[in-house]
Design a protein around this motif. Structure first.
Motif, PDB file in Angstrom:
ATOM      1  N   GLY A   1      -1.635  -3.080  -3.420  1.00 13.20           N
ATOM      2  CA  GLY A   1      -2.122  -1.729  -3.485  1.00 13.20           C
ATOM      3  C   GLY A   1      -0.959  -0.694  -3.524  1.00 13.20           C
ATOM      4  O   GLY A   1      -1.649   0.422  -3.427  1.00 13.20           O
ATOM      5  N   SER A   2       0.087  -1.007  -4.041  1.00 11.53           N
ATOM      6  CA  SER A   2       1.243  -0.025  -4.179  1.00 11.53           C
ATOM      7  C   SER A   2       1.174   0.420  -5.660  1.00 11.53           C
ATOM      8  O   SER A   2       0.391  -0.218  -6.578  1.00 11.53           O
TER       9      SER A   2
ATOM     10  N   ASP B   1       0.634  -1.162  -0.044  1.00 10.45           N
ATOM     11  CA  ASP B   1      -0.036   0.009   0.040  1.00 10.45           C
ATOM     12  C   ASP B   1       0.783   1.231   0.097  1.00 10.45           C
ATOM     13  O   ASP B   1       0.380   2.179   0.571  1.00 10.45           O
ATOM     14  N   GLU B   2       1.971   1.167  -0.935  1.00 11.31           N
ATOM     15  CA  GLU B   2       2.803   2.524  -1.064  1.00 11.31           C
ATOM     16  C   GLU B   2       1.894   3.251  -2.189  1.00 11.31           C
ATOM     17  O   GLU B   2       2.191   2.807  -3.289  1.00 11.31           O
ATOM     18  N   HIS B   3       1.981   4.745  -2.049  1.00 13.48           N
ATOM     19  CA  HIS B   3       1.230   5.470  -3.025  1.00 13.48           C
ATOM     20  C   HIS B   3       2.479   6.636  -3.472  1.00 13.48           C
ATOM     21  O   HIS B   3       2.666   7.340  -2.664  1.00 13.48           O
TER      22      HIS B   3
ATOM     23  N   MET C   1       4.643  -8.450 -12.757  1.00  8.16           N
ATOM     24  CA  MET C   1       3.592  -8.711 -11.618  1.00  8.16           C
ATOM     25  C   MET C   1       2.758  -7.581 -11.546  1.00  8.16           C
ATOM     26  O   MET C   1       1.881  -7.823 -10.587  1.00  8.16           O
ATOM     27  N   ALA C   2       2.953  -6.342 -12.186  1.00  5.81           N
ATOM     28  CA  ALA C   2       1.868  -5.310 -12.047  1.00  5.81           C
ATOM     29  C   ALA C   2       0.461  -5.788 -12.396  1.00  5.81           C
ATOM     30  O   ALA C   2       0.167  -6.684 -13.474  1.00  5.81           O
TER      31      ALA C   2
ATOM     32  N   MET D   1       0.215   7.423 -17.487  1.00  6.49           N
ATOM     33  CA  MET D   1       1.277   6.836 -16.968  1.00  6.49           C
ATOM     34  C   MET D   1       1.118   5.953 -15.668  1.00  6.49           C
ATOM     35  O   MET D   1       1.215   6.958 -14.640  1.00  6.49           O
ATOM     36  N   ALA D   2       1.155   4.777 -15.378  1.00  6.75           N
ATOM     37  CA  ALA D   2       1.115   4.389 -14.038  1.00  6.75           C
ATOM     38  C   ALA D   2       1.355   2.797 -14.239  1.00  6.75           C
ATOM     39  O   ALA D   2       1.209   2.303 -15.064  1.00  6.75           O
ATOM     40  N   VAL D   3       1.666   2.363 -13.064  1.00  7.07           N
ATOM     41  CA  VAL D   3       2.116   1.133 -12.388  1.00  7.07           C
ATOM     42  C   VAL D   3       1.325   0.845 -11.124  1.00  7.07           C
ATOM     43  O   VAL D   3       1.727   1.460 -10.163  1.00  7.07           O
ATOM     44  N   GLU D   4       0.432  -0.354 -10.974  1.00 10.42           N
ATOM     45  CA  GLU D   4      -0.260  -0.655  -9.873  1.00 10.42           C
ATOM     46  C   GLU D   4       0.071  -2.153  -9.662  1.00 10.42           C
ATOM     47  O   GLU D   4      -0.001  -2.921 -10.736  1.00 10.42           O
TER      48      GLU D   4
END
Length: 127
Positions: A112-113, A60-62, A92-93, A105-108
């Motif tokens: 939760g990070s 859960d790091e944002h 693994m995303a 542009m995003a990697v989730e």
């Protein structure tokens, strides 16, 4: 949670420069906000991106990259993206997008990070 950067840096064959090391030490001491100021080409973006990577592996790091334009935010995001490829974690995303023209542009990760780029190009996205 104490984050170990040694394995991450070894995998990436990265040795922080003096300014990058000082920045890393500030982050490790628990400062919520840290900044790195240096001359052009001192490795500010590269060093900051290398420090972000291990945080994405925690629960859960944002992480937000704020930039005036998506193009400017893509530099740091690209470093993080490449580090995740090199270490094998990008696969693994649960969601991954690197579209700087469209501003996506995003990697989730499933735990939760995430890292996302937001810009003044889309002011409503800053809220």
């Amino acid at each position: 949670m104490k984050i170990s950067y040694d394995k991450w840096f070894t995998k990436l064959e990265y040795t922080p420069r003096n300014g990058q090391r000082a920045f890393l030490e500030a982050v490790q001491r628990g400062h919520r906000y840290a900044a790195l100021f240096a001359f052009p080409l001192a490795g500010k973006s590269w060093g900051a991106a290398r420090i972000v990577g291990p945080h994405l592996l925690s629960h859960d790091e944002h992480i937000w990259i704020f930039a005036p334009t998506y193009e400017l935010g893509s530099k740091e995001f690209g470093y993080i993206w490449n580090d995740l490829i090199t270490t094998g974690f990008l696969q693994m995303a649960s969601a991954k997008h690197f579209d700087k023209r469209g501003g996506n542009m995003a990697v989730e990760f499933p735990w939760g990070s995430f890292v996302k780029v937001v810009s003044a190009d889309n002011p409503t996205g800053l809220r």
